[in-house]
Each structure stands twice: as structure tokens, then as C-alpha cells.
Design a protein around this motif. Structure first.
Motif, PDB file in Angstrom:
ATOM      1  N   PHE A   1      16.107 -80.371  26.584  1.00  0.00           N
ATOM      2  CA  PHE A   1      15.530 -79.200  27.720  1.00  0.00           C
ATOM      3  C   PHE A   1      16.121 -79.925  28.989  1.00  0.00           C
ATOM      4  O   PHE A   1      15.778 -81.049  29.325  1.00  0.00           O
ATOM      5  CB  PHE A   1      13.975 -79.442  27.584  1.00  0.00           C
ATOM      6  CG  PHE A   1      13.668 -78.324  28.620  1.00  0.00           C
ATOM      7  CD1 PHE A   1      13.738 -77.078  28.478  1.00  0.00           C
ATOM      8  CD2 PHE A   1      12.891 -78.940  29.410  1.00  0.00           C
ATOM      9  CE1 PHE A   1      13.430 -76.074  29.161  1.00  0.00           C
ATOM     10  CE2 PHE A   1      12.354 -77.987  30.370  1.00  0.00           C
ATOM     11  CZ  PHE A   1      12.662 -76.365  30.257  1.00  0.00           C
ATOM     12  N   ARG A   2      16.777 -79.242  29.442  1.00  0.00           N
ATOM     13  CA  ARG A   2      17.460 -79.543  30.836  1.00  0.00           C
ATOM     14  C   ARG A   2      18.001 -80.742  30.836  1.00  0.00           C
ATOM     15  O   ARG A   2      18.004 -81.499  32.036  1.00  0.00           O
ATOM     16  CB  ARG A   2      16.117 -79.511  31.970  1.00  0.00           C
ATOM     17  CG  ARG A   2      15.757 -77.973  32.098  1.00  0.00           C
ATOM     18  CD  ARG A   2      14.649 -77.718  33.158  1.00  0.00           C
ATOM     19  NE  ARG A   2      14.023 -76.593  33.176  1.00  0.00           N
ATOM     20  CZ  ARG A   2      13.011 -76.383  33.547  1.00  0.00           C
ATOM     21  NH1 ARG A   2      12.011 -77.403  33.784  1.00  0.00           N
ATOM     22  NH2 ARG A   2      12.473 -75.092  33.670  1.00  0.00           N
ATOM     23  N   GLY A   3      18.962 -81.112  29.790  1.00  0.00           N
ATOM     24  CA  GLY A   3      19.566 -82.203  29.586  1.00  0.00           C
ATOM     25  C   GLY A   3      19.476 -83.114  28.345  1.00  0.00           C
ATOM     26  O   GLY A   3      18.571 -82.528  27.437  1.00  0.00           O
ATOM     27  N   PRO A   4      20.200 -83.965  28.294  1.00  0.00           N
ATOM     28  CA  PRO A   4      19.938 -84.689  26.880  1.00  0.00           C
ATOM     29  C   PRO A   4      18.793 -85.472  26.490  1.00  0.00           C
ATOM     30  O   PRO A   4      18.722 -86.546  25.975  1.00  0.00           O
ATOM     31  CB  PRO A   4      21.316 -85.846  26.752  1.00  0.00           C
ATOM     32  CG  PRO A   4      21.174 -86.105  28.201  1.00  0.00           C
ATOM     33  CD  PRO A   4      20.903 -84.971  28.894  1.00  0.00           C
ATOM     34  N   GLU A   5      17.556 -84.754  26.891  1.00  0.00           N
ATOM     35  CA  GLU A   5      16.119 -85.503  26.513  1.00  0.00           C
ATOM     36  C   GLU A   5      15.166 -84.281  26.059  1.00  0.00           C
ATOM     37  O   GLU A   5      15.328 -83.219  26.811  1.00  0.00           O
ATOM     38  CB  GLU A   5      15.463 -86.200  27.727  1.00  0.00           C
ATOM     39  CG  GLU A   5      16.323 -87.682  27.895  1.00  0.00           C
ATOM     40  CD  GLU A   5      15.731 -88.743  26.988  1.00  0.00           C
ATOM     41  OE1 GLU A   5      14.886 -88.505  26.303  1.00  0.00           O
ATOM     42  OE2 GLU A   5      16.547 -89.903  26.868  1.00  0.00           O
ATOM     43  N   PRO A   6      14.172 -84.386  25.405  1.00  0.00           N
ATOM     44  CA  PRO A   6      13.223 -83.717  25.361  1.00  0.00           C
ATOM     45  C   PRO A   6      12.461 -83.291  26.558  1.00  0.00           C
ATOM     46  O   PRO A   6      12.388 -84.195  27.280  1.00  0.00           O
ATOM     47  CB  PRO A   6      12.413 -83.941  24.182  1.00  0.00           C
ATOM     48  CG  PRO A   6      13.141 -85.130  23.561  1.00  0.00           C
ATOM     49  CD  PRO A   6      14.139 -85.825  24.454  1.00  0.00           C
ATOM     50  N   ASP A   7      11.608 -82.186  26.585  1.00  0.00           N
ATOM     51  CA  ASP A   7      10.686 -81.805  27.713  1.00  0.00           C
ATOM     52  C   ASP A   7       9.697 -82.720  28.053  1.00  0.00           C
ATOM     53  O   ASP A   7       9.052 -83.202  27.014  1.00  0.00           O
ATOM     54  CB  ASP A   7      10.192 -80.498  27.391  1.00  0.00           C
ATOM     55  CG  ASP A   7       8.965 -79.923  28.257  1.00  0.00           C
ATOM     56  OD1 ASP A   7       9.470 -80.084  29.445  1.00  0.00           O
ATOM     57  OD2 ASP A   7       8.035 -80.009  27.938  1.00  0.00           O
ATOM     58  N   SER A   8       9.681 -83.348  29.329  1.00  0.00           N
ATOM     59  CA  SER A   8       8.846 -84.585  29.433  1.00  0.00           C
ATOM     60  C   SER A   8       7.240 -84.206  29.305  1.00  0.00           C
ATOM     61  O   SER A   8       6.488 -85.183  28.856  1.00  0.00           O
ATOM     62  CB  SER A   8       9.099 -84.987  31.009  1.00  0.00           C
ATOM     63  OG  SER A   8       8.686 -83.858  31.765  1.00  0.00           O
ATOM     64  N   GLY A   9       6.963 -82.799  29.425  1.00  0.00           N
ATOM     65  CA  GLY A   9       5.770 -82.591  29.162  1.00  0.00           C
ATOM     66  C   GLY A   9       5.272 -82.604  27.720  1.00  0.00           C
ATOM     67  O   GLY A   9       4.168 -83.031  27.111  1.00  0.00           O
ATOM     68  N   THR A  10       6.156 -81.986  27.025  1.00  0.00           N
ATOM     69  CA  THR A  10       6.014 -82.176  25.530  1.00  0.00           C
ATOM     70  C   THR A  10       5.863 -83.600  25.034  1.00  0.00           C
ATOM     71  O   THR A  10       5.158 -84.123  24.314  1.00  0.00           O
ATOM     72  CB  THR A  10       7.104 -81.654  24.779  1.00  0.00           C
ATOM     73  OG1 THR A  10       7.415 -80.177  25.365  1.00  0.00           O
ATOM     74  CG2 THR A  10       7.022 -81.473  23.115  1.00  0.00           C
TER      75      THR A  10
END
Length: 179
Positions: free
Chosen positions: A89-98
Motif C-alpha cells: 500500500f503506497r509502496g512496498p510495505e503493507p498499510d501501517s495502520g493494518t
């Protein structure tokens, strides 16, 4: 399909699910959330999508953020498990909130199933979808180490969670086997 890196969650009754992921940012988030909840119902689960309730009007941005945080924390506490969209999400990592929600649920002893759209290790998935972010010899473009433990996402997500390849349907199948 359950991947070989799936977590070791104990068998507990699973009825109510919290649907974590960046899906709340989609332009069609409310409609998409209703479709996700309906799919969960087809599998016999009662699901909570974070945007299911209308947000209060007239709050300052900070007060609204606190409201969303408190509401989501309460939802997680009242659910038996989290199903998390761990796609980039928005780059090569999962969503930080998730990622936070998974950590919180793990601390509460909740079962967590995450899903990613493609097979491969974390480094392989980054190289395939974000080749500009990868350098050489196991480093990213800035020279930092690329995590490579044979897991599809960061170890702090993959170790406590069961990770499946696919989407929500595959995650629900995995939960059904666990329940």
C-alpha cells in the motif's frame, strides 16, 4: 491455498471478524466494505468493516482521528479474529495502520489471518512489483538490507499470523479450517 509460512494459531471458536486493511481508503470504500462483509456472511462469519458506521460530523481532524482509533480498538477487542489485507500500500510495505491492528490483536491473543495477492518471499515480492526499490546483493536501492526469511511479509507480521496467497475468500477458507 494456505502457504507454508502460516502461523500457529490455536483452535478457538471464530464468529466475529475485524476486516483490517487499506480498503478503507478506496474511492468506493463503503460499497467495497459491504461486499467484504457479505462475503464473510457467506462463510458463516459476522464481520466488521471499519467504515461500516457513519463518522461523526463537526469534529476537528484530531478529534475525528481519536474517534476512529477508539472505535477500531473496540471493534478489535470485540472480535474473535482479524482478517487483514497485507497487500502493498503506497509502496512496498503493507498499510501501517493494518500492521498496528495486527499487533494489537496479537497482544490480545486474537487469531490473525493475513492475505497477499501473490506467492513469493518478501524480497521477491518487492523485486517483482517495485523493481526500482531493489538494489543488489540483498539490499534495497538505498543500500539497506532487504529482509529475507522466506516469509511473504515482514517477520513481525508473518510469524504471529497465518498468511494465505489470494484474497479475502482464501483467508476465509483458512479461517473455516481453523474454526
Amino acid at each position: 491455498m494456505v502457504a507454508p509460512w502460516e502461523g500457529d494459531n490455536p483452535k478457538v471458536p471464530l464468529n466475529r471478524l475485524y476486516l483490517a486493511g487499506p480498503d478503507v481508503f478506496r474511492p468506493d470504500a463503503a460499497d467495497h466494505g459491504r461486499r467484504l462483509v457479505a462475503l464473510c456472511a457467506q462463510y458463516g462469519f459476522d464481520a466488521v468493516f471499519p467504515l461500516a458506521e457513519a463518522l461523526p460530523q463537526g469534529l476537528s481532524p484530531h478529534a475525528l482521528a481519536r474517534h476512529i482509533y477508539a472505535t477500531n480498538i473496540a471493534h478489535i477487542a470485540n472480535c474473535d479474529a482479524i482478517v487483514a489485507n497485507l497487500d502493498f500500500f503506497r509502496g512496498p510495505e503493507p498499510d501501517s495502520g493494518t500492521c498496528f491492528e495486527i499487533g494489537y490483536a496479537t497482544a490480545l491473543g486474537k487469531s490473525v489471518v493475513g492475505y497477499v495477492p501473490e506467492a513469493g518471499t518478501f524480497a521477491q515480492r518487492i523485486a517483482a512489483r517495485y523493481p526500482h526499490a531493489v538494489g543488489s546483493a540483498g539490499k534495497d536501492a538505498a543500500g539497506w538490507e532487504l529482509e529475507e526469511f522466506g516469509l511473504p511479509v515482514n517477520l513481525m507480521l508473518a510469524v504471529p499470523a497465518r498468511i494465505v496467497v489470494g484474497g479475502l475468500r482464501e483467508a476465509l477458507e483458512a479461517l473455516r479450517q481453523q474454526a
